[in-house]
Design an enzyme around this catalytic site. Structure first.
Site, mmCIF file in Angstrom:
data_model
loop_
_atom_site.group_PDB
_atom_site.id
_atom_site.type_symbol
_atom_site.label_atom_id
_atom_site.label_comp_id
_atom_site.label_asym_id
_atom_site.label_seq_id
_atom_site.Cartn_x
_atom_site.Cartn_y
_atom_site.Cartn_z
ATOM 1 N N ASN A 7 0.648 -1.348 0.431
ATOM 2 C CA ASN A 7 -0.393 0.288 -0.114
ATOM 3 C C ASN A 7 0.999 1.173 0.082
ATOM 4 O O ASN A 7 1.860 1.901 1.048
ATOM 5 C CB ASN A 7 -0.662 -0.349 1.436
ATOM 6 C CG ASN A 7 -1.458 1.352 1.222
ATOM 7 O OD1 ASN A 7 -1.595 2.073 0.757
ATOM 8 N ND2 ASN A 7 -3.024 1.163 1.912
ATOM 9 N N ARG A 62 -2.177 -1.840 -4.083
ATOM 10 C CA ARG A 62 -4.062 -1.428 -3.565
ATOM 11 C C ARG A 62 -3.699 -0.361 -5.290
ATOM 12 O O ARG A 62 -2.525 0.889 -4.758
ATOM 13 C CB ARG A 62 -3.777 -0.581 -2.393
ATOM 14 C CG ARG A 62 -5.405 0.003 -1.972
ATOM 15 C CD ARG A 62 -5.303 0.873 -0.663
ATOM 16 N NE ARG A 62 -6.501 1.600 -0.339
ATOM 17 C CZ ARG A 62 -6.465 2.881 0.503
ATOM 18 N NH1 ARG A 62 -5.579 2.776 1.498
ATOM 19 N NH2 ARG A 62 -7.926 3.148 0.222
ATOM 20 N N HIS A 151 -12.985 2.748 -0.946
ATOM 21 C CA HIS A 151 -13.034 1.466 0.067
ATOM 22 C C HIS A 151 -13.223 0.608 0.157
ATOM 23 O O HIS A 151 -13.889 0.430 0.233
ATOM 24 C CB HIS A 151 -13.692 2.616 1.104
ATOM 25 C CG HIS A 151 -12.621 3.850 2.250
ATOM 26 N ND1 HIS A 151 -13.204 4.779 2.734
ATOM 27 C CD2 HIS A 151 -11.602 3.642 2.430
ATOM 28 C CE1 HIS A 151 -12.128 5.636 3.052
ATOM 29 N NE2 HIS A 151 -11.260 4.824 3.127
ATOM 30 N N ARG A 212 -10.717 16.067 5.864
ATOM 31 C CA ARG A 212 -11.426 17.121 4.231
ATOM 32 C C ARG A 212 -12.589 16.560 4.875
ATOM 33 O O ARG A 212 -12.816 16.664 5.836
ATOM 34 C CB ARG A 212 -11.676 15.580 3.850
ATOM 35 C CG ARG A 212 -9.857 15.204 3.048
ATOM 36 C CD ARG A 212 -9.720 13.769 2.170
ATOM 37 N NE ARG A 212 -8.955 12.941 2.279
ATOM 38 C CZ ARG A 212 -8.825 11.498 2.280
ATOM 39 N NH1 ARG A 212 -10.304 10.988 1.839
ATOM 40 N NH2 ARG A 212 -7.929 10.566 2.626
ATOM 41 N N GLU A 358 -8.192 -4.675 4.999
ATOM 42 C CA GLU A 358 -8.661 -4.462 3.917
ATOM 43 C C GLU A 358 -6.819 -5.034 2.968
ATOM 44 O O GLU A 358 -7.010 -5.317 2.024
ATOM 45 C CB GLU A 358 -7.888 -2.750 3.308
ATOM 46 C CG GLU A 358 -9.258 -1.999 3.653
ATOM 47 C CD GLU A 358 -8.718 -0.847 4.462
ATOM 48 O OE1 GLU A 358 -8.471 -0.054 4.904
ATOM 49 O OE2 GLU A 358 -9.226 0.326 3.198
#
Ligand code: ADP
Length: 585
Positions: A7, A62, A151, A212, A358
């Site tokens: 990742n 990823r 996601h 964010r 994940e």
């Protein structure tokens, strides 16, 4: 199988070596401070000695943005890399980092397969109504502006665990999954498929996140761009907003919760704004799904903060959702004990806290791709065949129309195996008018069935009901005229319900069952159209094909070789209930 999961972020490289069979992470690590001359390759080389202690059989990467191109995890080739590069404008920070990681890892592990697992893939097939922004569609097309969602591995993973925990098949559930971490998004999952999600073209839309803003009036973006310049606005919304911007205390919710408890007003504002936004989305998604069976909380905040869960889930009793305060307070999840039910005994809608993983999902998807697993779901277009008016005859009627013992002769084979268009033609006579020369389809069947379009029935002067093939009981009357005789049928005339023939393998591929009702989108032609109420018919002797009549084909201005995309599957009960209502039974 050991899969190395990589990742790559803009400033760090994280890795895990996952033993797919047991699901265990046998090694993990991280290298930070990329930039200022230090590359992803440098960072990875630093980690290589510890990684190489393990026998790596595949590498899963990823990749944040797969645009429209990737519907599933995909083995990496030079072409795939080009396609990921083409998505850079949509994810200018993430995709270049992911690509740098892929390049470095391919050099370090040249002889094992590399797989890209996309954040966006799970959402690519959202219904058009959910993925479209209401802007000029030419502009949207030109720049790839649509909702992609992110996601994906986390939402799909926790949905699967939730279904297992509930002991119900995923394809019969309506779930709302809330991934609440530093980045946060929420997803509506129907029959195992994402039908709505809060992140949009970029991961900036939707929920309040660590730094964010999430949803905001686009007018604010314009104002900020005028005041701060485009880069300044970008920084303000991506790096200085969210929990950090609201609280002024950074992006760690733990710090914000303790400040709020001590009466810090901005911290309280941050906590309540975050919770309010998630609660609002849960309500909206329950509406979009037409009901909900379970709400799932995951991610650093969703898994660990009982307080935030309580704030989000309060006053949702009207949906049937009630949490048990003690269970919520005591819930602790981990990879080994991944699901906790925190609903109260009276809740109709379950609330589950689920530990996401994940890396495991990326490892599993990578393993599946490299071992050529047959559940690889690549997009598959459905060929469309336009059925002109036609009829099927039984032995008795054949005898009357064409003479005792006459046989159908083959004019040409048609697409469904074993069926053919016959040389023989019949005239249809109705109270208002007649249609001559209607072709018979063979072979002979146990009953007579005449299939016409709405335009035809008007010409004939009869009202034909919309029916599944074979269901002629109580249908419209019609007179058939052949060269040797005439037959008046009290029933047998129908307007065929649009349907798709498919094999059980196709059904598995599309995630549908016999008798499901789906939506099929026709895009890229002069008159795009989504057909609802399309019946799925599954049999091993069928060939994948959607059948519509001439009126329907005209409405979409279909040309030869047209194809459609399956965009939506109705919940099993929903389709049946709708049909019953339509038939008035
Ligand atoms: P990322 O999106 O970076 O993977 P995570 O899923 O790890 O983020 O979530 C990080 C967030 O989870 C942080 O805001 C952190 O404060 C929050 N978090 C972790 N543990 C707790 C806790 N016990 N209580 C409240 N918040 C927590």
């Amino acid at each position: 199988m050991n899969v190395l999961v990589i990742n790559c972020g803009s400033s760090s490289v994280k890795y895990q070596v996952v033993d797919v069979a047991s699901g265990a992470a046998v090694a993990k690590g991280k290298a930070e401070r990329i930039g200022d001359g230090r590359s992803h390759k440098d960072a990875l080389s630093e980690l290589l000695p510890e990684i190489k202690e393990h026998d790596i059989q595949a590498v899963g990467h990823r990749v944040v943005h797969g645009g429209d191109s990737f519907h599933d995890a995909t083995q990496i080739t030079d072409e795939v890399i080009k396609a990921i590069e083409a998505c850079v404008p949509l994810a200018p920070l993430h995709n270049p980092a992911n690509l740098a990681g892929i390049a470095a890892a391919r050099e370090a592990f040249p002889s094992v397969p590399h797989v890209a697992v996309f954040d966006t893939a799970f959402h690519v097939r959202m219904p058009r109504r959910a993925r479209t922004y209401a802007i000029d569609q030419e502009l949207a097309e030109k720049h790839g502006i649509r909702r992609y969602g992110f996601h994906g591995p986390s939402h799909s993973y926790v949905a699967k665990l939730a279904a297992d925990h509930l002991g119900q098949p995923l394809d019969e559930l309506r779930l709302i999954t809330c991934h609440l971490g530093n980045g946060a998004s929420i997803c509506a999952i129907e029959n195992g498929k994402s039908v709505e999600t809060s992140m949009g073209m970029t991961p900036l839309e939707g929920l309040v996140m660590g730094t964010r803003s999430g949803d905001i009036d686009p007018g604010v973006v314009l104002l900020l761009a005028r005041e701060l310049g485009v880069d300044g606005a970008d920084k303000a919304l991506n790096k200085q907003s969210g929990l950090a911007g609201l609280s002024g205390l950074g992006n760690d919710l733990r710090d914000i919760l303790s400040a709020a408890a001590e009466g810090n007003d901005r911290a309280r504002l941050a906590v309540s704004t975050f919770a309010h936004r998630v609660r609002k989305y849960i309500g909206a998604y329950a509406a979009a799904l037409g009901g909900v069976d379970a709400v799932i909380m995951t991610g650093g905040i969703g898994e660990n903060s009982a307080e935030m869960r309580r704030r989000i889930l309060q006053r949702l009793g009207f949906l049937g959702l009630r949490i048990d305060e003690d269970k919520n307070g005591d819930a602790r999840v981990s990879h080994d004990d991944a699901v906790q039910d925190v609903s109260s005994g009276t809740a109709r809608v379950k609330t589950l806290v689920v530990a996401t993983n994940e890396e495991l999902m990326i490892a599993k998807q990578s393993a599946r791709v490299v071992s050529g697993g047959k559940d690889v779901k690549s997009p598959r277009a459905i060929p469309i065949a336009v059925s002109a008016r036609h009829l099927h005859l039984d032995r008795k009627t054949m005898d009357i129309l064409f003479g005792e013992g006459s046989e159908l002769s083959v004019y040409r084979e048609i697409s469904q195996p074993g069926q053919f268009a016959a040389e023989q033609k019949v005239n249809l006579i109705g109270p208002r008018g007649r249609i001559d020369g209607v072709r018979v389809l063979g072979p002979l069947r146990p009953g007579v069935q005449v299939e016409v379009s709405r335009t035809d029935e008007f010409r004939l002067g009869v009202d034909a009901p919309i029916r599944d093939s074979g269901k002629v009981k109580g249908s419209a009357p019609i007179t058939l005229e052949g060269p040797k005789g005439t037959v008046h049928m009290e029933e047998g005339l129908i307007c065929a319900r649009r349907h798709i023939h498919m094999t059980p393998e196709d059904a598995e591929h599309f995630g549908v069952k016999d008798k499901d009702e789906v939506e099929i989108a026709i895009t890229g032609g002069p008159r795009d159209l989504v057909f609802g109420d399309v019946l799925v018919r599954v049999k091993s002797s069928y060939k994948l094909e959607m059948h519509i009549d001439t009126d329907e084909a005209n409405a979409a201005e279909l040309s030869r070789g047209a194809v459609g995309d399956l965009v939506y599957t109705a919940a099993p009960g929903e389709a049946a209930a709708k049909l019953r209502k339509r038939r008035g039974s």
